[in-house]
Design an enzyme around this catalytic site. Structure first.
Site, PDB file in Angstrom:
ATOM      1  CB  CYS A  10      -4.318   2.350  13.512  1.00  0.00           C
ATOM      2  SG  CYS A  10      -2.817   1.646  13.884  1.00  0.00           S
ATOM      3  CB  SER A  11      -7.140   6.203   9.721  1.00  0.00           C
ATOM      4  OG  SER A  11      -6.477   5.835   8.711  1.00  0.00           O
ATOM      5  N   PRO A  20     -12.227   3.021  10.849  1.00  0.00           N
ATOM      6  CG  PRO A  20     -14.567   2.965  11.611  1.00  0.00           C
ATOM      7  CD  PRO A  20     -13.112   2.675  12.081  1.00  0.00           C
ATOM      8  N   GLY A  21     -12.473   5.554  10.331  1.00  0.00           N
ATOM      9  CA  GLY A  21     -12.324   7.122   9.737  1.00  0.00           C
ATOM     10  C   GLY A  21     -13.129   7.883  10.491  1.00  0.00           C
ATOM     11  CG  ASN A  22     -16.813   7.349  12.755  1.00  0.00           C
ATOM     12  OD1 ASN A  22     -16.984   7.459  11.591  1.00  0.00           O
ATOM     13  ND2 ASN A  22     -17.151   6.286  13.485  1.00  0.00           N
ATOM     14  CE  LYS A  23     -10.920   6.773  17.982  1.00  0.00           C
ATOM     15  NZ  LYS A  23     -11.780   5.646  17.468  1.00  0.00           N
ATOM     16  CD  GLU A  39      -6.834   0.363   8.590  1.00  0.00           C
ATOM     17  OE1 GLU A  39      -6.647  -0.779   8.655  1.00  0.00           O
ATOM     18  OE2 GLU A  39      -6.914   1.227   9.268  1.00  0.00           O
ATOM     19  CG  ASP A  91      -8.215   4.130  18.080  1.00  0.00           C
ATOM     20  OD1 ASP A  91      -8.228   4.257  19.304  1.00  0.00           O
ATOM     21  OD2 ASP A  91      -9.079   3.788  17.234  1.00  0.00           O
ATOM     22  CB  CYS A 137     -12.773   0.995  22.373  1.00  0.00           C
ATOM     23  SG  CYS A 137     -12.258  -0.154  20.845  1.00  0.00           S
TER      24      CYS A 137
END
Length: 479
Positions: free
Chosen positions: A243-244, A246-249, A267, A301, A363
């Site tokens: 579940c990527s 906005p892509g920071n991870k 996504e 995530d 989170c």
């Protein structure tokens, strides 16, 4: 008598006569109104499209700093703005349909910097400014406060300041070089847990800093950075980020793998795919689409309540937060629905035959999305040969003691650590103790090592069980 509204042509002529700064402010108010409308509609439905920050910093918003300030300040003053507009009895049916722009204009005229009447909303508010100021004075008197700051404090929950965390994108820049460059602006120190994470004073504004704009550093919270670090992927692996956006991870995984291997970035939300693509492009990570390959690690995530980052997301400014809706029946039903999806996602992630590690993270501070999800999955995980392991063992905050083994789970505290995250690490039994690599799979010929590139697949299917196999909805980006 109120003057008639100017024609569209006359309004455009007025805009052209403005100075550059005034024209920029005019368009920033329009951009802020669009963001505010999206935020308020999402908050009312309890289905936010994104946080205030993610909406403002999308590519479609040009004047990001001014727009962000306007949205935040309008949300901060929104209870006051609504009250004085109601008390002044000036809002007709036309402005009820355009209330987001009216809220922005009211803030900027009464509390901000708007001095020009160019634009129908600005002209309307300036025309009624005396009535609005009178309503404000009466409200101050009724509440027995001395000014707007004290009045605002009556409506707001506390906002705990937190340091500005910056993750160095080691694909583009060394950590030491980033420290030297950022040190020209403010005090910088290295995090004692994550070697590529830097700590700056709270409130440090880096949105226009060259290192941020060129992708050399990412403004990313510490707890968010701990997720990829917990997975600890090796160069050359195939990793699934389930579940990527906005892509920071996703790009953090690429940096940890030194851009050697393959990352399948999935996504489901087609709108968020564009944000994901922008993040990956900014990071400089390679992107090549390959056929399906055995995945060895999965970072999951999934969508969650976001309750652990409510301050970072600016949720404390939203009407639902300030009116105490967070614990109502609607929210409980939403948490149950989220937990059902999270269980389904984790179940699917653990079913991949070649997977050796799965990180499940949220989170959220809610047990129902964290320990309860993990506990419900443990029998299935064991049947696939997985056990819980303790990620980042030097971290002291652990899971709630609701079942045996919960001490291996990782939590960050929303008060002490300034954000609330949850991380669970599943590893296959019979693994190498040093790196957690399943020895029986480490030499499989099917896992071809590809040096020098990280491949990313964007999948926008409609069901989680089709994430890797839904070809008609697949979107790819090659740089």
């Amino acid at each position: 008598m109120r003057p008639s509204a100017p024609s569209a042509a006359a309004n455009k002529a007025d805009i052209r006569r403005l100075s550059n700064a005034e024209r920029s402010a005019y368009f920033a108010r329009r951009e802020a109104a669009k963001v505010l409308r999206c935020v308020l509609q999402g908050d009312a439905r309890r289905r936010a499209v994104g946080s205030v920050k993610s909406l403002v910093y999308s590519p479609s918003v040009r004047n990001k700093r001014a727009t962000f300030a306007l949205v935040c300040q309008t949300l901060k003053h929104l209870p006051i703005i609504k009250k004085i507009l109601e008390d002044a009895h000036i809002v007709n049916s036309k402005w009820k349909r355009k209330e987001d722009l009216l809220f922005i204009a009211t803030y900027d005229v009464l509390f901000g910097q708007a001095k020009q009447s160019t634009g129908d909303a600005e002209e309307f508010i300036i025309h009624h400014k005396i009535k609005l100021q009178s309503a404000l004075e009466q409200l101050l008197s009724r509440k027995k406060v001395n000014g707007v700051d004290e009045l605002t404090a009556l409506y707001q929950k506390g906002d705990t300041p937190k340091p500005r965390y910056v993750r160095v994108n080691t694909l583009k820049l060394e950590t030491r070089s980033a420290m030297l460059e950022l040190g020209k602006l403010t005090k910088v120190q290295k995090d004692n847990l994550l070697p590529d994470l830097l700590i700056l004073p709270a409130g440090t504004d880096l949105h226009d800093h060259p290192l941020v704009l060129n992708g050399s550093v990412f403004m990313q919270g510490k707890a968010s950075c701990m997720v990829a670090a917990a997975l600890c992927p090796e160069p050359g692996w195939v990793v699934l980020d389930a579940c990527s956006a906005p892509g920071n991870k996703t790009v953090h995984l690429a940096a940890l793998m030194r851009d050697k291997g393959k990352i399948v970035a999935c996504e489901l939300n087609k709108q968020r795919v564009h944000r994901l693509e922008d993040t990956i492009r900014l990071s400089g990570a390679s992107s090549i689409l390959l056929p399906r390959l055995p995945v060895r690690a999965i970072l999951l995530d999934p969508s969650c309540s976001g309750s652990g980052t409510s301050t970072e997301r600016l949720d404390h400014l939203l009407p639902s937060y300030t009116t105490g809706h967070a614990a109502d029946g609607t929210e409980i039903a939403r948490l149950n629905k989220l937990a059902a999806f999270q269980k389904k996602a984790l179940t699917h992630a653990l079913s991949f035959p070649a997977v050796e590690r799965v990180v499940y993270s949220t989170c959220s501070v809610h047990q129902i999305e964290n320990e309860d999800v993990v506990q419900s999955i443990l029998p299935l995980a064991a049947s696939h040969g997985f056990r819980l392991a303790a990620p980042l063992p030097q971290w002291t905050h652990r899971g709630l003691p609701v079942f045996e083994g919960a001490e291996k789970l990782l939590r960050t505290d929303p008060v002490e650590d300034k954000e609330g995250f949850f991380i669970a690490l599943f590893v296959k039994e019979h693994v190498d103790r040093h790196r957690g690599i399943q020895s029986g799979l480490s030499t499989q010929k099917t896992n071809r090592r590809v040096s020098g590139s990280t491949k990313k697949r964007f999948v926008t299917g409609t069901k989680l069980s089709r994430l890797l196999f839904y070809s008609s909805g697949m979107q790819t980006k090659t740089t």
